[in-house]
Design a protein around this motif. Structure first.
Motif, PDB file in Angstrom:
ATOM      1  N   PHE A  56       0.836  -1.205   0.000  1.00 36.12           N
ATOM      2  CA  PHE A  56       0.000   0.000   0.000  1.00 36.12           C
ATOM      3  C   PHE A  56       0.871   1.255   0.000  1.00 36.12           C
ATOM      4  N   LEU A  57       1.880   1.295   0.863  1.00 38.05           N
ATOM      5  CA  LEU A  57       2.771   2.456   0.923  1.00 38.05           C
ATOM      6  C   LEU A  57       3.579   2.597  -0.359  1.00 38.05           C
ATOM      7  N   THR A  58       3.963   1.479  -0.956  1.00 37.37           N
ATOM      8  CA  THR A  58       4.691   1.520  -2.230  1.00 37.37           C
ATOM      9  C   THR A  58       3.821   2.167  -3.310  1.00 37.37           C
ATOM     10  N   ARG A  59       2.563   1.737  -3.407  1.00 39.51           N
ATOM     11  CA  ARG A  59       1.652   2.320  -4.394  1.00 39.51           C
ATOM     12  C   ARG A  59       1.418   3.807  -4.115  1.00 39.51           C
ATOM     13  N   ASP A  65       4.048  12.708  -7.982  1.00 38.75           N
ATOM     14  CA  ASP A  65       4.857  13.358  -9.012  1.00 38.75           C
ATOM     15  C   ASP A  65       4.837  14.853  -8.732  1.00 38.75           C
ATOM     16  N   ASP A  66       5.221  15.672  -9.712  1.00 34.68           N
ATOM     17  CA  ASP A  66       5.304  17.105  -9.464  1.00 34.68           C
ATOM     18  C   ASP A  66       3.931  17.766  -9.333  1.00 34.68           C
ATOM     19  N   LYS A  67       2.851  17.035  -9.631  1.00 29.77           N
ATOM     20  CA  LYS A  67       1.506  17.595  -9.511  1.00 29.77           C
ATOM     21  C   LYS A  67       0.613  16.822  -8.547  1.00 29.77           C
ATOM     22  N   ARG A  68       1.081  15.709  -8.066  1.00 28.23           N
ATOM     23  CA  ARG A  68       0.252  14.852  -7.201  1.00 28.23           C
ATOM     24  C   ARG A  68       1.087  14.404  -6.017  1.00 28.23           C
ATOM     25  N   GLN A  69       0.603  14.644  -4.796  1.00 32.42           N
ATOM     26  CA  GLN A  69       1.345  14.257  -3.597  1.00 32.42           C
ATOM     27  C   GLN A  69       0.471  13.337  -2.745  1.00 32.42           C
ATOM     28  N   GLU A  70       0.468  12.063  -3.145  1.00 32.54           N
ATOM     29  CA  GLU A  70      -0.379  11.087  -2.472  1.00 32.54           C
ATOM     30  C   GLU A  70       0.073  10.827  -1.039  1.00 32.54           C
ATOM     31  N   MET A  71       1.362  10.979  -0.749  1.00 32.80           N
ATOM     32  CA  MET A  71       1.838  10.762   0.614  1.00 32.80           C
ATOM     33  C   MET A  71       1.277  11.825   1.557  1.00 32.80           C
ATOM     34  N   ILE A  72       1.246  13.095   1.110  1.00 32.04           N
ATOM     35  CA  ILE A  72       0.627  14.139   1.927  1.00 32.04           C
ATOM     36  C   ILE A  72      -0.855  13.853   2.093  1.00 32.04           C
ATOM     37  N   LEU A  73      -1.496  13.404   1.004  1.00 35.26           N
ATOM     38  CA  LEU A  73      -2.918  13.074   1.070  1.00 35.26           C
ATOM     39  C   LEU A  73      -3.171  11.980   2.106  1.00 35.26           C
ATOM     40  N   LEU A  74      -2.296  10.990   2.149  1.00 32.65           N
ATOM     41  CA  LEU A  74      -2.421   9.916   3.141  1.00 32.65           C
ATOM     42  C   LEU A  74      -2.230  10.469   4.549  1.00 32.65           C
ATOM     43  N   SER A  75      -1.197  11.279   4.726  1.00 32.15           N
ATOM     44  CA  SER A  75      -0.959  11.901   6.027  1.00 32.15           C
ATOM     45  C   SER A  75      -2.167  12.713   6.471  1.00 32.15           C
ATOM     46  N   PRO A 193     -14.451  16.802  -3.389  1.00 32.72           N
ATOM     47  CA  PRO A 193     -13.873  15.529  -2.945  1.00 32.72           C
ATOM     48  C   PRO A 193     -12.376  15.497  -3.243  1.00 32.72           C
ATOM     49  N   ILE A 194     -11.600  14.958  -2.333  1.00 29.97           N
ATOM     50  CA  ILE A 194     -10.189  14.731  -2.619  1.00 29.97           C
ATOM     51  C   ILE A 194     -10.079  13.619  -3.667  1.00 29.97           C
ATOM     52  N   PRO A 195      -8.947  13.473  -4.337  1.00 29.34           N
ATOM     53  CA  PRO A 195      -8.800  12.404  -5.330  1.00 29.34           C
ATOM     54  C   PRO A 195      -8.968  11.021  -4.709  1.00 29.34           C
ATOM     55  N   THR A 196      -9.755  10.188  -5.363  1.00 25.19           N
ATOM     56  CA  THR A 196     -10.015   8.834  -4.842  1.00 25.19           C
ATOM     57  C   THR A 196      -9.549   7.749  -5.801  1.00 25.19           C
ATOM     58  N   ASP A 197      -8.736   8.121  -6.798  1.00 22.31           N
ATOM     59  CA  ASP A 197      -8.296   7.154  -7.803  1.00 22.31           C
ATOM     60  C   ASP A 197      -6.982   6.479  -7.439  1.00 22.31           C
ATOM     61  N   GLY A 198      -6.519   6.683  -6.200  1.00 23.65           N
ATOM     62  CA  GLY A 198      -5.259   6.090  -5.758  1.00 23.65           C
ATOM     63  C   GLY A 198      -5.427   5.322  -4.463  1.00 23.65           C
ATOM     64  N   PRO A 199      -4.323   4.994  -3.801  1.00 25.87           N
ATOM     65  CA  PRO A 199      -4.382   4.229  -2.558  1.00 25.87           C
ATOM     66  C   PRO A 199      -5.208   4.887  -1.461  1.00 25.87           C
ATOM     67  N   VAL A 200      -5.184   6.227  -1.383  1.00 27.51           N
ATOM     68  CA  VAL A 200      -5.982   6.896  -0.366  1.00 27.51           C
ATOM     69  C   VAL A 200      -7.466   6.671  -0.628  1.00 27.51           C
ATOM     70  N   GLY A 201      -7.851   6.666  -1.894  1.00 28.93           N
ATOM     71  CA  GLY A 201      -9.229   6.344  -2.233  1.00 28.93           C
ATOM     72  C   GLY A 201      -9.600   4.929  -1.825  1.00 28.93           C
ATOM     73  N   GLU A 202      -8.676   3.990  -2.009  1.00 25.24           N
ATOM     74  CA  GLU A 202      -8.911   2.615  -1.573  1.00 25.24           C
ATOM     75  C   GLU A 202      -9.156   2.566  -0.068  1.00 25.24           C
ATOM     76  N   LEU A 203      -8.362   3.338   0.666  1.00 25.19           N
ATOM     77  CA  LEU A 203      -8.494   3.363   2.126  1.00 25.19           C
ATOM     78  C   LEU A 203      -9.847   3.938   2.527  1.00 25.19           C
ATOM     79  N   LEU A 204     -10.267   5.012   1.881  1.00 21.40           N
ATOM     80  CA  LEU A 204     -11.563   5.610   2.202  1.00 21.40           C
ATOM     81  C   LEU A 204     -12.699   4.628   1.932  1.00 21.40           C
TER      82      LEU A 204
END
Length: 288
Positions: A56-59, A65-75, A193-204
């Motif tokens: 999950f953390l790897t994904r 990338d320079d426009k998407r910060q999924e780690m901050i979103l998770l935090s 809504p925050i982006p839900t197309d990544g791992p954070v969306g899976e968690l939600l």
């Protein structure tokens, strides 16, 4: 090393980091190791569960990338960002409260002139005039303070999420005048809504949580000799104030919008009537 108990293993790992030269780094690492080991013991974590967490953390990292910060979103979604803000802000009483910066901040927003709009498209939506002062905790005005703002467009997306938006749409950097006053033109923000197309969306989805943030305008306010302020201006009428997905709402940051139908006032601000007004001051704490 042989025949160690669970607790002895933790002690050995902590000791291996005892020679870390930087005292603060040593403390942070050893405290983190103890907390993680305690969690593993208390939850009786299985190897399968730990591997799922690693994947999950790897994904999550791979989504950045320079426009998407999924780690901050998770935090943000785990409440870590809000908790770090609470324990580290330390602003004195009377200063504007801080909150999270969020994952959609882009540095070096373009400089905007007094009252210039940050909306880079045509619209029939009523304008929003945000005005007020930047002052210190004694109420003295702070001239030439910087106010950097950003928000989503009406479709609930930031410019860096939405290829149909112009670069730097609804972003801008303003400065206060000699009286500490500022004037910003934008549109009323919307909940989104925050982006839900990544791992954070899976968690939600797995935890049956909604992805919505209440309507707000982000602001970073800076001035020499004062602490930088990272904050939000929340819409008092929003339905998600009590269930913000990133736990960032603070009572003192909720603002009321007033509708103004005066043609004279509209002409003064260079907008059409009716329009929205938001009057608010930013109160900066002195630098330690």
């Amino acid at each position: 090393m042989r025949n160690m108990t669970e607790t002895q293993l933790t002690d050995v790992v902590v000791e291996r980091y005892a020679s870390t030269p930087d005292a603060r780094l040593r403390y942070l690492l050893q405290t983190l190791i103890v907390a993680l080991h305690d969690y593993v013991r208390e939850a009786r974590l299985t190897e399968t569960e730990w591997m799922e967490a690693i994947q999950f953390l790897t994904r999550t990292g791979q989504m950045c990338d320079d426009k998407r910060q999924e780690m901050i979103l998770l935090s943000d979604n785990l409440g870590i960002s809000a908790l770090v803000n609470l324990v580290s802000a330390g602003a004195p009483e009377g200063a504007t409260e801080t909150t999270v910066v969020g994952p959609f901040y882009v540095p070096n927003s373009p400089q905007r002139e007094w009252g210039e709009t940050i909306l880079l498209r045509e619209t029939d939506e009523p304008s929003l005039i945000v005005r007020g002062r930047v002052v210190d905790c004694q109420g003295a005005p702070i001239p030439d303070a910087g106010i950097e703002v950003w928000q989503t467009d009406s479709n609930g997306m930031y410019d860096i999420q939405d290829p149909t938006q112009a670069v730097d749409n609804l972003r801008g950097h303003y400065r206060t005048n000699a009286k500490g006053e500022f004037l910003i033109r934008t549109i009323r923000p919307t909940s989104y809504p925050i982006p839900t197309d990544g791992p954070v969306g899976e968690l939600l989805e797995a935890t049956a949580r909604h992805p919505w943030r209440p309507a707000h305008i982000h602001a970073i306010v800076t001035a020499p000799g004062h602490r930088p302020l990272v904050t939000h201006l929340f819409d008092a009428e929003d339905a998600y104030l009590d269930s913000d997905v990133v736990f960032a709402v603070k009572e003192s940051l909720i603002r009321n919008y007033a509708q103004n139908s005066s043609e004279e006032d509209a002409a003064r601000f260079g907008v059409s009537a009716p329009f929205w007004e938001l009057e608010t001051d930013f109160i900066l704490a002195a630098q330690d």
